[in-house]
Design a protein around this motif. Sequence first.
Motif, PDB file in Angstrom:
ATOM      1  N   SER A  33      37.098  47.148  47.594  1.00 19.38           N
ATOM      2  CA  SER A  33      36.339  46.686  46.427  1.00 19.38           C
ATOM      3  C   SER A  33      37.254  46.406  45.245  1.00 19.38           C
ATOM      4  CB  SER A  33      35.286  47.729  46.035  1.00 19.38           C
ATOM      5  OG  SER A  33      34.322  47.876  47.056  1.00 19.38           O
ATOM      6  N   ARG A  34      38.277  47.242  45.077  1.00 18.76           N
ATOM      7  CA  ARG A  34      39.221  47.018  43.982  1.00 18.76           C
ATOM      8  C   ARG A  34      40.040  45.746  44.206  1.00 18.76           C
ATOM      9  NH1 ARG A  34      41.503  50.690  40.713  1.00 18.76           N
ATOM     10  NH2 ARG A  34      42.646  48.834  40.020  1.00 18.76           N
ATOM     11  N   LEU A  35      40.391  45.475  45.466  1.00 20.04           N
ATOM     12  CA  LEU A  35      41.079  44.220  45.767  1.00 20.04           C
ATOM     13  C   LEU A  35      40.214  43.031  45.375  1.00 20.04           C
ATOM     14  CD1 LEU A  35      42.671  45.128  49.224  1.00 20.04           C
ATOM     15  CD2 LEU A  35      43.946  44.257  47.263  1.00 20.04           C
ATOM     16  N   GLN A  36      38.945  43.094  45.739  1.00 20.70           N
ATOM     17  CA  GLN A  36      38.037  42.009  45.385  1.00 20.70           C
ATOM     18  C   GLN A  36      37.839  41.913  43.879  1.00 20.70           C
ATOM     19  OE1 GLN A  36      34.490  41.653  48.200  1.00 20.70           O
ATOM     20  NE2 GLN A  36      35.354  43.621  48.796  1.00 20.70           N
ATOM     21  N   GLN A  37      37.721  43.057  43.208  1.00 23.72           N
ATOM     22  CA  GLN A  37      37.543  43.053  41.757  1.00 23.72           C
ATOM     23  C   GLN A  37      38.706  42.356  41.059  1.00 23.72           C
ATOM     24  OE1 GLN A  37      34.758  44.697  39.747  1.00 23.72           O
ATOM     25  NE2 GLN A  37      35.686  42.985  38.629  1.00 23.72           N
ATOM     26  N   TYR A  38      39.893  42.543  41.596  1.00 20.94           N
ATOM     27  CA  TYR A  38      41.074  41.885  41.031  1.00 20.94           C
ATOM     28  C   TYR A  38      40.908  40.364  41.073  1.00 20.94           C
ATOM     29  CZ  TYR A  38      45.980  41.100  39.881  1.00 20.94           C
ATOM     30  OH  TYR A  38      47.144  40.697  39.261  1.00 20.94           O
ATOM     31  N   VAL A  39      40.390  39.882  42.204  1.00 21.94           N
ATOM     32  CA  VAL A  39      40.172  38.440  42.345  1.00 21.94           C
ATOM     33  C   VAL A  39      39.099  37.960  41.366  1.00 21.94           C
ATOM     34  CG1 VAL A  39      39.480  36.606  43.935  1.00 21.94           C
ATOM     35  CG2 VAL A  39      40.879  38.502  44.754  1.00 21.94           C
ATOM     36  N   MET A  40      38.021  38.732  41.239  1.00 23.99           N
ATOM     37  CA  MET A  40      36.939  38.352  40.321  1.00 23.99           C
ATOM     38  C   MET A  40      37.457  38.236  38.884  1.00 23.99           C
ATOM     39  SD  MET A  40      34.531  38.166  42.571  1.00 23.99           S
ATOM     40  CE  MET A  40      34.548  38.704  44.299  1.00 23.99           C
ATOM     41  N   ASP A  41      38.315  39.174  38.489  1.00 23.31           N
ATOM     42  CA  ASP A  41      38.862  39.163  37.132  1.00 23.31           C
ATOM     43  C   ASP A  41      39.873  38.037  36.939  1.00 23.31           C
ATOM     44  OD1 ASP A  41      37.330  41.414  36.626  1.00 23.31           O
ATOM     45  OD2 ASP A  41      38.995  42.811  36.961  1.00 23.31           O
ATOM     46  N   LYS A  42      40.687  37.813  37.949  1.00 22.57           N
ATOM     47  CA  LYS A  42      41.750  36.810  37.849  1.00 22.57           C
ATOM     48  C   LYS A  42      41.206  35.387  37.881  1.00 22.57           C
ATOM     49  CE  LYS A  42      46.251  35.926  37.882  1.00 22.57           C
ATOM     50  NZ  LYS A  42      47.209  36.478  36.894  1.00 22.57           N
ATOM     51  N   PHE A  43      40.134  35.182  38.652  1.00 29.39           N
ATOM     52  CA  PHE A  43      39.589  33.825  38.819  1.00 29.39           C
ATOM     53  C   PHE A  43      38.126  33.783  38.384  1.00 29.39           C
ATOM     54  CE2 PHE A  43      42.977  34.412  41.963  1.00 29.39           C
ATOM     55  CZ  PHE A  43      43.835  33.389  41.587  1.00 29.39           C
ATOM     56  N   SER A  44      37.873  34.238  37.184  1.00 33.06           N
ATOM     57  CA  SER A  44      36.497  34.326  36.673  1.00 33.06           C
ATOM     58  C   SER A  44      35.845  32.962  36.481  1.00 33.06           C
ATOM     59  CB  SER A  44      36.486  35.086  35.346  1.00 33.06           C
ATOM     60  OG  SER A  44      37.317  34.438  34.383  1.00 33.06           O
ATOM     61  N   ASP A  45      36.655  31.898  36.478  1.00 34.68           N
ATOM     62  CA  ASP A  45      36.118  30.550  36.278  1.00 34.68           C
ATOM     63  C   ASP A  45      35.882  29.815  37.595  1.00 34.68           C
ATOM     64  OD1 ASP A  45      38.850  30.459  36.862  1.00 34.68           O
ATOM     65  OD2 ASP A  45      39.172  28.614  35.714  1.00 34.68           O
ATOM     66  N   LYS A  46      36.073  30.493  38.729  1.00 41.71           N
ATOM     67  CA  LYS A  46      35.925  29.845  40.031  1.00 41.71           C
ATOM     68  C   LYS A  46      34.848  30.533  40.866  1.00 41.71           C
ATOM     69  CE  LYS A  46      40.857  28.577  40.183  1.00 41.71           C
ATOM     70  NZ  LYS A  46      40.682  27.125  39.922  1.00 41.71           N
ATOM     71  N   THR A  47      34.390  29.836  41.896  1.00 44.29           N
ATOM     72  CA  THR A  47      33.524  30.457  42.895  1.00 44.29           C
ATOM     73  C   THR A  47      34.402  31.138  43.928  1.00 44.29           C
ATOM     74  OG1 THR A  47      31.799  28.776  42.595  1.00 44.29           O
ATOM     75  CG2 THR A  47      31.737  30.053  44.623  1.00 44.29           C
ATOM     76  N   ILE A  48      34.109  32.398  44.214  1.00 39.15           N
ATOM     77  CA  ILE A  48      34.893  33.150  45.187  1.00 39.15           C
ATOM     78  C   ILE A  48      34.232  32.995  46.555  1.00 39.15           C
ATOM     79  CG2 ILE A  48      35.931  35.368  45.738  1.00 39.15           C
ATOM     80  CD1 ILE A  48      36.676  34.145  42.958  1.00 39.15           C
TER      81      ILE A  48
END
Length: 255
Positions: A203-218
């Motif tokens: 979940s923390r790995l995913q959270q990092y992506v959410m924070d880093k790419f907040s302007d994109k669809t994951i």
Amino acid sequence: MKEITFKNINIIGNVIVENELYKQVHYPEMIIRYDSNFIEFKKMPSLIKLQEAETYLRDFHKKHNQQHVKFYFPENEKPCEEILTYLRFQKYDIGFLELYAIQPENFPAVDNHPEIDIQEVNEQNFNAYIKLQYEIDRQFGEDFAKQKIDLNTKHYFDSGIMQIIAYYQGEPVGSMDVIISDETAEIDGLEVKKAVQRKGIGSRLQQYVMDKFSDKTIILVADGEDTPKEMYKRQGYQYLGYQYEVQKIEEPNKS
């Protein structure tokens, strides 16, 4: 935002043949990577056309010292029972993939944990990342793991791919790649060592992506018959579609 389909998913390999029925992907740098050496049908084939493609791909792979045959079928279409019966009789492994997407603001917030440290791969931690990937990839065989080192090194120098490593109590225990495009960030190869699973590292790995790419669809692809997809659903990912895949590993010729 354009419609997201399996066409948005990154493929490692080169299209070397394309016609009205299918495209063939080949990656000579890593011939034992099944996901990089296959035929993908653009429309559902008849049984006869499938058999013709099967013969062609088997002969092509044998010439390149490859012992597998792999096909993807058009997304959101299930092969007819005649084709499935044939594939079962020929002892293919039959499965399907599922495509998921989420907007970063919809991902359930994850509390920081002092024992978990998420880092982008850089010059300082690159060797730790390579060693961890090697340990993970050994489940697919020693040759695969060794060849994957070259692929991971190539990705390190690719500006369109971000490699991420997770530490738990100072030890490298998890990793993933993020394939970056204009509108999407694709999570690929998310892995956490079994000994430290269920501690919130994934979940923390995913959270990092959410924070880093907040302007994109994951986006990500999950095995349709595996348990991680249930976690993605609980986390709020939206199901977008499926795609059938089949493969068979053939015994090497004995002389």
